[in-house]
Design a protein around this motif. Structure first.
Motif, PDB file in Angstrom:
ATOM      1  N   GLU A 143      12.082  46.227  87.806  1.00 32.51           N
ATOM      2  CA  GLU A 143      10.778  46.461  87.182  1.00 32.51           C
ATOM      3  C   GLU A 143       9.763  46.931  88.211  1.00 32.51           C
ATOM      4  O   GLU A 143       8.573  46.848  87.973  1.00 32.51           O
ATOM      5  CB  GLU A 143      10.288  45.218  86.442  1.00 32.51           C
ATOM      6  CG  GLU A 143       9.890  44.079  87.342  1.00 32.51           C
ATOM      7  CD  GLU A 143       9.167  43.005  86.567  1.00 32.51           C
ATOM      8  OE1 GLU A 143       9.192  43.050  85.346  1.00 32.51           O
ATOM      9  OE2 GLU A 143       8.593  42.127  87.227  1.00 32.51           O
ATOM     10  N   ASN A 144      10.254  47.382  89.383  1.00 32.61           N
ATOM     11  CA  ASN A 144       9.399  47.990  90.393  1.00 32.61           C
ATOM     12  C   ASN A 144       8.350  47.014  90.912  1.00 32.61           C
ATOM     13  O   ASN A 144       7.171  47.321  90.969  1.00 32.61           O
ATOM     14  CB  ASN A 144       8.720  49.258  89.825  1.00 32.61           C
ATOM     15  CG  ASN A 144       8.003  50.014  90.921  1.00 32.61           C
ATOM     16  OD1 ASN A 144       8.321  49.858  92.095  1.00 32.61           O
ATOM     17  ND2 ASN A 144       7.041  50.813  90.535  1.00 32.61           N
ATOM     18  N   GLY A 145       8.802  45.830  91.251  1.00 29.63           N
ATOM     19  CA  GLY A 145       7.838  44.848  91.698  1.00 29.63           C
ATOM     20  C   GLY A 145       8.148  44.281  93.065  1.00 29.63           C
ATOM     21  O   GLY A 145       7.492  43.356  93.511  1.00 29.63           O
ATOM     22  N   LEU A 146       9.182  44.798  93.743  1.00 28.49           N
ATOM     23  CA  LEU A 146       9.612  44.198  94.990  1.00 28.49           C
ATOM     24  C   LEU A 146       8.882  44.805  96.168  1.00 28.49           C
ATOM     25  O   LEU A 146       8.931  45.992  96.340  1.00 28.49           O
ATOM     26  CB  LEU A 146      11.124  44.391  95.150  1.00 28.49           C
ATOM     27  CG  LEU A 146      11.810  43.393  96.048  1.00 28.49           C
ATOM     28  CD1 LEU A 146      11.653  42.009  95.469  1.00 28.49           C
ATOM     29  CD2 LEU A 146      13.273  43.747  96.143  1.00 28.49           C
ATOM     30  N   LEU A 185       2.654  48.148  93.041  1.00 31.83           N
ATOM     31  CA  LEU A 185       3.585  47.086  92.679  1.00 31.83           C
ATOM     32  C   LEU A 185       3.201  46.498  91.342  1.00 31.83           C
ATOM     33  O   LEU A 185       2.027  46.352  91.023  1.00 31.83           O
ATOM     34  CB  LEU A 185       3.544  45.988  93.731  1.00 31.83           C
ATOM     35  CG  LEU A 185       4.194  46.322  95.060  1.00 31.83           C
ATOM     36  CD1 LEU A 185       3.986  45.179  96.016  1.00 31.83           C
ATOM     37  CD2 LEU A 185       5.655  46.582  94.862  1.00 31.83           C
ATOM     38  N   ARG A 186       4.221  46.183  90.560  1.00 24.48           N
ATOM     39  CA  ARG A 186       3.944  45.573  89.271  1.00 24.48           C
ATOM     40  C   ARG A 186       3.920  44.058  89.449  1.00 24.48           C
ATOM     41  O   ARG A 186       4.847  43.492  90.002  1.00 24.48           O
ATOM     42  CB  ARG A 186       5.045  45.964  88.291  1.00 24.48           C
ATOM     43  CG  ARG A 186       4.800  45.476  86.919  1.00 24.48           C
ATOM     44  CD  ARG A 186       5.782  46.118  85.983  1.00 24.48           C
ATOM     45  NE  ARG A 186       5.923  45.318  84.809  1.00 24.48           N
ATOM     46  CZ  ARG A 186       6.798  45.569  83.865  1.00 24.48           C
ATOM     47  NH1 ARG A 186       7.611  46.591  83.991  1.00 24.48           N
ATOM     48  NH2 ARG A 186       6.883  44.820  82.813  1.00 24.48           N
ATOM     49  N   PRO A 187       2.858  43.390  89.007  1.00 25.06           N
ATOM     50  CA  PRO A 187       2.822  41.933  89.168  1.00 25.06           C
ATOM     51  C   PRO A 187       3.852  41.250  88.272  1.00 25.06           C
ATOM     52  O   PRO A 187       4.234  41.782  87.218  1.00 25.06           O
ATOM     53  CB  PRO A 187       1.387  41.563  88.757  1.00 25.06           C
ATOM     54  CG  PRO A 187       0.949  42.684  87.895  1.00 25.06           C
ATOM     55  CD  PRO A 187       1.627  43.913  88.388  1.00 25.06           C
ATOM     56  N   ALA A 188       4.293  40.082  88.708  1.00 26.56           N
ATOM     57  CA  ALA A 188       5.300  39.351  87.945  1.00 26.56           C
ATOM     58  C   ALA A 188       4.676  38.762  86.692  1.00 26.56           C
ATOM     59  O   ALA A 188       3.476  38.523  86.628  1.00 26.56           O
ATOM     60  CB  ALA A 188       5.892  38.241  88.812  1.00 26.56           C
TER      61      ALA A 188
END
Lengths: 86, 123, 230, 87
Positions: free
Chosen positions: A83-86, C97-100
């Motif tokens: 999900e492109n969050g790392l 960045l996409r937040p969790a």
């Protein structure tokens, strides 16, 4: 009675590992493989627990705890990667 | 039982893993894949080392209720390969980290990871 | 094509060597003399129920010190290799960045202290059950990794971590020198009372060295992970 | 019993090792390499070396895989200009 339960548990763990391996080898997409790996980790936890009982050494259970931490962390990290969050 | 001894099985698996990793290192042209092959060789060598320390029917060399001090000499496995492998695993991670850092630097200079692009550094 | 032939040839030769090694190997049924000495005399001399930790920290303590030095050099070298250049092209920096999601963040908040406690348990119980400084330090570093995965905007205090690990390393060497002065040799752990075999406060200085080792390894692995982030 | 367990785990190690070398997708190959370490840790438990199993599970399978993950991220995954095949 306890012996029967152990045997049933061993058969179940064996078939679970086998099914997970089949899905890992055949897996069409990457997501399938990641789900298979998560399942294989859980199966490894139960395998270690079973072996700790069989051999009578309960210090082996610590290793199963490490696996429990890793199981959560691994799936979470790969999911965040997608999900492109790392 | 027609089974070979337990340590022979693990020894054979470790050796096959070394061969698999070697094959991967030789055939692929991508640096990251070469590093993956290297880590497979690492794991295989650890397995070989641990398998050489196994004693038939042995248990872990940890003294507690299940293993008394007097029974330890006959029932426990060889602790020396285990101690060596624990250090070897940490060193393996360090080597992998350094190799990956070099891979990242190479990618930043050439925008590719294929070995064919790095011709000037061949000798 | 000729390259493939060479590869197959090399693999077959290695395979033959390995096959002969496996064929000649006999599974042992008794311990080697050195291992028997460690297993029988180790718990009596050191008071450590876990023989492997005893070997790692006391009998082969110098190796452990060298290994920690290797880890320190790797962390420093990564800082040099992966330093962020002023105008670095940094391919992925332009995508935010996409937040969790909230579920993940809440779950991490619940789980993180538990993992830290488990890491501390593994470090401090190293002389009694499976574990020790290296394993516990790795678990602590996994907890830090979990924090970095769920909250990617976190900035680790790298200077604080460096100071912590330097102090741990200096104390490690100091305890080694204490062993040299008060007991048999460098990193000898017998200058503290040995205690009852299997009790929590036992095994001389092994738990203290183990704690220092765990702090040092955990801090160094956290620094290594942090260097790899963009 | 121990023989059967070891046999199954060794099969798993070999299968995931072959997958780590053969798979086209870099990400899947990396995860398979991590799975190899994970199964190797189980085999260490069966060979009565729980300390090594703990180290291999936490370091070899956990941290090394995630460092790989970050490295793949920073080299933008499978690069299109790259030859992944053999020769």
């Amino acid at each position: 009675m306890a012996d029967v339960i152990m045997r049933v548990a061993a058969v179940l763990i064996f078939s679970g590992l086998f099914a997970g391996l089949i899905r890992l080898v055949l897996g069409r997409t990457l997501i399938d493989r990641i789900a298979a790996i998560d399942m294989l980790t859980v199966m490894s936890i139960s395998l270690i627990t079973l072996y700790a009982h069989l051999s009578g050494r309960f210090t082996y259970l610590d290793v199963a705890l490490v696996y429990g931490v890793l199981s959560f962390l691994g799936v979470l990290a790969t999911a965040r990667y997608f999900e492109n969050g790392l | 039982m027609g089974f070979p001894p337990v340590s022979h099985l693990v020894l054979a698996t470790g050796c096959s893993l070394v061969l698999i990793g070697f094959y991967g290192m030789l055939t692929h042209r991508n640096i990251l894949r070469i590093i993956i092959g290297f880590s497979l060789i690492d794991t295989g060598i650890h397995m070989i080392l641990v398998a050489t320390g196994y004693i038939t029917g042995g248990t872990a060399p940890i003294i507690d209720e299940a293993l008394s001090l007097d029974a330890a000499a006959t029932r426990s496995v060889d602790p020396i390969p285990s101690a060596l492998v624990v250090t070897a695993i940490v060193i393996g991670l360090s080597v992998t980290a350094i190799m990956l850092a070099y891979a990242i630097r190479l990618y930043e200079t050439k925008q590719t990871l294929s070995l064919d692009a790095f011709t000037e550094s061949k000798w | 094509m000729i390259r493939r032939g060479f590869i197959i040839l090399a693999l077959v030769l290695f395979g033959l060597v390995f096959a002969r090694l496996i064929g000649a190997y006999q599974e042992q049924s008794v311990l080697r003399p050195l291992a028997e000495h460690y297993v029988t005399q180790g718990p009596r001399e050191l008071g450590a129920a876990n023989v492997i930790t005893g070997i790692l920290i006391t009998y082969r303590g110098f190796d452990t010190l060298g290994e920690v030095a290797v880890l320190f050099m790797v962390a420093a070298g990564l800082g040099l290799l992966l330093r962020r250049d002023g105008d670095g092209p940094s391919v992925s920096a332009n995508t935010p960045l996409r937040p969790a999601s909230e579920l993940v963040v809440t779950g991490t908040e619940v789980l993180l202290p538990l993992i830290f406690v488990f890491g501390a348990y593994v470090i401090m119980h190293g002389h009694l059950s499976a574990g020790g400084g290296f394993q516990g330090g790795a678990i602590v570093a996994s907890a830090v990794l979990l924090l970095l995965v769920t909250q990617p905007l976190t900035r680790l205090r790298l200077d604080l971590l460096s100071i912590t690990e330097s102090f741990a390393g200096v104390l490690f060497v100091c305890i080694g020198l204490l062993g040299l002065i008060l007991a048999g040799g460098f990193l000898d752990s017998r200058f503290l009372p040995q205690g009852q075999l299997g009790a929590f406060f036992s095994a001389g200085a092994i738990p203290i060295i183990s704690i220092l080792l765990g702090i040092k390894v955990g801090a160094e692995l956290s620094v290594i992970i942090d260097r790899f982030r963009r | 019993m121990l023989d059967l367990l070891i046999l199954l785990i060794c099969t798993g190690i070999l299968a995931s090792g072959v997958l780590a070398v053969c798979l086209k997708d870099l990400m899947a190959a990396m995860i398979s390499a991590g799975l190899t370490s994970l199964f190797a840790a189980v085999s260490y438990v069966l060979l009565a070396a729980p300390d090594v199993a703990m180290a291999e599970a936490a370091i070899g399978s956990g941290l090394a895989t995630f460092i790989f993950l970050y490295a793949i991220r920073r080299t933008s995954g499978g690069v299109s200009t790259m030859e992944t095949g053999e020769e």
